[in-house]
Design an enzyme around this catalytic site. Structure first.
Site, PDB file in Angstrom:
ATOM      1  N   CYS A  85     -26.556   3.125 -32.569  1.00 56.35           N
ATOM      2  CA  CYS A  85     -26.294   2.029 -32.070  1.00 56.35           C
ATOM      3  C   CYS A  85     -26.851   2.241 -30.231  1.00 56.35           C
ATOM      4  O   CYS A  85     -27.909   2.085 -30.266  1.00 56.35           O
ATOM      5  CB  CYS A  85     -24.585   1.910 -31.800  1.00 56.35           C
ATOM      6  SG  CYS A  85     -24.055   0.096 -31.287  1.00 56.35           S
ATOM      7  N   HIS A 175     -23.175   1.714 -37.500  1.00 59.69           N
ATOM      8  CA  HIS A 175     -22.514   2.756 -37.291  1.00 59.69           C
ATOM      9  C   HIS A 175     -22.268   3.627 -38.635  1.00 59.69           C
ATOM     10  O   HIS A 175     -21.242   3.244 -39.342  1.00 59.69           O
ATOM     11  CB  HIS A 175     -21.162   2.501 -36.982  1.00 59.69           C
ATOM     12  CG  HIS A 175     -21.129   2.260 -35.267  1.00 59.69           C
ATOM     13  ND1 HIS A 175     -21.025   2.952 -34.195  1.00 59.69           N
ATOM     14  CD2 HIS A 175     -21.604   0.913 -34.801  1.00 59.69           C
ATOM     15  CE1 HIS A 175     -21.295   2.414 -33.058  1.00 59.69           C
ATOM     16  NE2 HIS A 175     -21.546   1.129 -33.203  1.00 59.69           N
ATOM     17  N   GLU A 177     -20.709   6.366 -39.020  1.00 56.66           N
ATOM     18  CA  GLU A 177     -19.531   7.155 -39.003  1.00 56.66           C
ATOM     19  C   GLU A 177     -18.273   6.482 -39.505  1.00 56.66           C
ATOM     20  O   GLU A 177     -17.105   7.124 -39.718  1.00 56.66           O
ATOM     21  CB  GLU A 177     -19.385   7.730 -37.605  1.00 56.66           C
ATOM     22  CG  GLU A 177     -19.107   6.812 -36.486  1.00 56.66           C
ATOM     23  CD  GLU A 177     -20.176   5.974 -35.737  1.00 56.66           C
ATOM     24  OE1 GLU A 177     -21.285   5.825 -36.628  1.00 56.66           O
ATOM     25  OE2 GLU A 177     -20.258   5.549 -34.763  1.00 56.66           O
ATOM     26  N   SER A 234       3.435  19.105 -33.761  1.00 59.24           N
ATOM     27  CA  SER A 234       3.703  20.098 -32.701  1.00 59.24           C
ATOM     28  C   SER A 234       4.085  21.460 -33.335  1.00 59.24           C
ATOM     29  O   SER A 234       3.812  22.323 -32.669  1.00 59.24           O
ATOM     30  CB  SER A 234       5.164  19.585 -31.936  1.00 59.24           C
ATOM     31  OG  SER A 234       6.104  19.455 -32.779  1.00 59.24           O
TER      32      SER A 234
END
Ligand code: XMP
Length: 519
Positions: A85, A175, A177, A234
Site C-alpha cells: 500500500c 493488503h 496481511e 498476566s
C-alpha cells in the site's frame, strides 16, 4: 524486542493500523521479524542486517511534503523488498516512478487480475486468474520506476501489483496481511521463504528465548512488580518474566471477590506451589463488594472497580519497598483498541480497567513482553512455558469479573448464586465436549425475580441468563447454536442445584448489535 537474529525480516512501519498483522503472518511462516518505526529504520537496518525488508501501509500520503520515506540504503543493498500500500507508493516515488493523489478512495474487497507470472505469485496465482484482495487507499501509482512491470491490476488500481524481478522488488497496493485477501498469507510466505530464502524454522521457542534476553536487558538488576488478574495473559507474562529475572519479580494478586468459583485459590496455588513465584495475595473482596453495594450503573461499577484496583495495588506495591518496573500482560489488540488511530477521541463503549493509568500514576517503567502478540500466540507461548493446558485454554474473563454479570446492584448473596450457576453451566459445557468450540460462555444473574412452582410450593426467585459466543478476537461475535437438549439439561441442573434461581433463559444476541458481556 531486538536481539540480532541471522534471518530477520525488517518491517518498516509507516503507521498503518495493521502493521502487526504483517509481523504475525511472517511469524506464522516460521520467520523472525522486527517492526521498526520509519524514523529509526536507517539505524535498525544497519544494526539488524535483514535478509529482506517489508514496507508497511500508512495513513500518510506520499504526495504530501515531508511524508515519510524508507531509507535509501535498503534499495541499494541488493536484498528483496516488498512494499504494501503506502509501501508501494513510497517505493515508486523513491525509485523514480510517480504517485498521484486519487480523487476516489478504494476501500474493501476488490477483484485482482493477475497480468503476469511472478515469483511473488509462484505456486499460488497464475496469469489470467482473478482473486479477492483487500484494498484501502486513496493515492495511486501512475508511472512505474525503471525495471518494473505490472503483474496485477484491479478496477481502481492499474498498478495493483508490480515487480522488478531482477532486483527482487515487489509491491502491492492491496493488503496481503489481512484475512480478506484470501491468499495473502501465502503470498507473504512466498516472499519470506522463496524470495528472501529464509527457511522458516523460527518458533515460539525462539520467541521465548528472545523475550527472555530482552527482559533481562531492559530490567537489569531492577525490581519488577506484576499485577496478576488470574487470566491467561498476566499469568503468561509473569511466568516468562520470572524465567528471565527470577526473584527480582514479585506478583500482586488483588482478589476483588468477583472471580469465578475456586478461581482465586487456583491462581494462588499455581503461582506459589507450581512455579514458586513470590506472590502477594490481597483479599480485598470486602472493600470491593461494599463499594459496589447499591450501584447499578454499569460504567459507575467499572469505574469503582478500576479505581479500587489501582488503590489497593499501589498500597501493596509501596509495602514492597518500591520497584522501578511494572509488568503487564498487554496484548497487541489492547494496544490498538486503547490508542485511537486519528489521535482524536473515539467513542467509549465500555471502559476496560486493565490498560492505562497505573504506570503514569506510579511513575514506573513498563515491561510488556506480550505487546506484539495476539491471544492465540500468547496461548502458544504459555504452552511453550509449560503452563497447564486447562489453564491456557480458559475462556477470557473480564477484569471487573462477575460484577458486570450481575446487572443492577451487586450483593454477596447474588454473587454466590451466580458463581454456583456459572460453575454448573461450565461443567455441563465441559462434559458435552463443547468448551473449546466456544470463545466465551458464562451465566448472568438478572435483577428480576419470577414465580415458579417446585414440588408443591410456589417459588419466587431470580432468572439466570446463559450466554455463549463464538469469536475470533472478541471484536465481533456470534451466539453459539446449542442443541436444545444441551440447554434443557444445563437449565435443569441449574434450577435443581442452585438455590435462588427458578428460571433459565438463553441469550441469542450476536455482537454487534449486542456486546459479549451484558454490561
Ligand atoms: P464486550 O462485552 O465489550 O467484550 O463485547 C469483549 C471482550 O472483552 C472482555 N471484556 C473485558 N476484558 N477488562 C477485560 O480484561 C474489561 O474491563 C472487560 N470488559 C469486557 C469480554 O469478556 C470479552 O471477551
Amino acid at each position: 524486542m531486538s536481539t540480532i537474529h541471522p534471518d530477520t525480516i525488517l518491517i518498516i512501519d509507516f503507521g498503518s493500523q495493521v502493521t502487526q498483522l504483517i509481523a504475525r503472518r511472517v511469524r506464522e511462516a516460521g520467520v523472525y521479524s522486527e517492526i521498526v518505526p520509519f524514523q529509526s529504520a536507517a539505524e535498525a537496518f544497519k544494526r539488524i542486517k535483514p535478509k529482506a525488508v517489508i514496507l508497511s501501509g500508512s495513513p500518510h500520503s506520499t504526495v504530501d511534503i515531508g511524508s515519510p520515506r524508507a531509507p535509501q540504503e535498503i534499495f541499494d543493498a541488493g536484498i528483496p523488498v516488498l512494499g504494501i500500500c503506502y509501501g508501494e507508493q513510497t517505493m515508486c516515488a523513491q525509485l523514480g516512478g510517480k504517485v498521484e493523489a486519487g480523487h476516489e478512495r478504494e476501500f474493501g474487497r476488490a477483484d485482482l487480475t493477475v497480468e503476469e507470472d511472478s515469483a511473488l505469485f509462484q505456486g499460488i496465482w497464475k496469469k489470467g486468474t482473478h482473486h479477492q484482495v483487500w484494498m484501502s487507499h486513496g493515492d495511486r501509482v501512475t508511472a512505474l520506476p525503471e525495471g518494473f512491470k505490472v503483474i496485477g491490476t484491479s478496477k481502481g488500481a492499474p498498478f495493483a501489483a508490480i515487480s522488478d524481478e531482477k532486483r527482487h522488488f515487489y509491491a502491492v497496493q492491496f493488503h496481503p496481511e489481512v484475512v480478506h485477501t484470501l491468499d495473502g498469507a501465502r503470498l507473504l510466505q512466498n516472499f519470506v521463504h522463496n524470495i528472501a530464502g529464509i527457511k522458516g524454522d523460527w518458533s515460539m521457542k525462539t520467541y521465548r528465548e528472545q523475550a527472555i534476553s530482552a527482559i533481562r536487558r531492559q530490567v537489569g538488576k531492577g525490581r519488577v512488580i506484576c499485577g496478576l488478574s488470574g487470566g491467561v495473559d498476566s499469568s503468561v507474562a509473569a511466568v516468562l518474566i520470572h524465567e528471565a529475572i527470577g526473584n527480582q519479580l514479585t506478583c500482586i494478586f488483588v482478589d476483588h471477590g468477583l472471580m469465578r468459583k475456586n478461581e482465586a485459590e487456583e491462581v494462588v496455588s499455581m503461582f506459589r506451589e507450581t512455579y514458586n513465584i513470590p506472590l502477594v495475595h490481597v483479599d480485598a473482596s470486602d472493600l470491593f463488594i461494599n463499594a459496589l453495594e447499591g450501584v447499578s450503573d454499569p460504567e459507575k461499577k467499572r469505574k469503582i472497580i478500576g479505581r479500587l484496583f489501582i488503590e489497593v495495588f499501589e498500597k501493596e506495591a509501596k509495602k514492597l519497598g518500591g520497584a522501578e518496573f511494572l509488568a503487564q500482560g498487554t496484548l497487541y489488540p489492547d494496544v490498538i483498541e486503547s490508542v485511537s488511530f486519528s489521535g482524536g477521541p473515539s467513542v467509549t463503549i465500555k471502559s476496560h480497567h486493565n490498560v492505562g493509568g497505573l504506570p503514569e500514576r506510579m511513575n514506573m517503567k513498563l515491561v510488556e513482553p506480550l505487546r506484539e502478540l495476539f491471544k492465540d500466540e500468547v496461548r502458544a507461548l504459555g504452552r511453550e512455558l509449560g503452563l497447564p493446558e486447562k489453564f491456557i485454554g480458559r475462556h477470557p474473563f473480564p477484569g471487573p469479573g462477575l460484577a458486570i454479570r450481575c446487572p443492577g446492584g451487586v450483593t454477596r448473596e447474588k454473587l454466590d448464586i451466580l458463581r454456583e450457576a456459572d460453575a454448573v453451566y461450565l461443567d455441563e459445557i465441559r462434559k458435552a465436549g463443547l468448551y473449546d468450540k466456544i470463545w466465551q460462555a458464562f451465566a448472568v444473574l438478572l435483577p428480576v425475580q419470577t414465580v415458579g412452582v417446585m414440588g408443591d410450593g410456589r417459588t419466587y426467585e431470580y432468572v439466570c441468563a446463559l450466554r455463549a459466543v463464538t469469536s475470533v478476537d472478541g471484536m465481533t461475535a456470534d451466539f453459539y447454536r446449542y442443541d436444545m437438549d444441551f440447554l434443557a439439561q444445563a437449565a435443569n441442573r441449574i434450577i435443581n442445584e442452585v438455590r435462588g434461581i427458578n428460571r433459565v433463559v438463553y441469550d441469542i444476541t450476536s455482537k454487534p448489535p449486542g456486546t459479549i458481556e451484558w454490561e
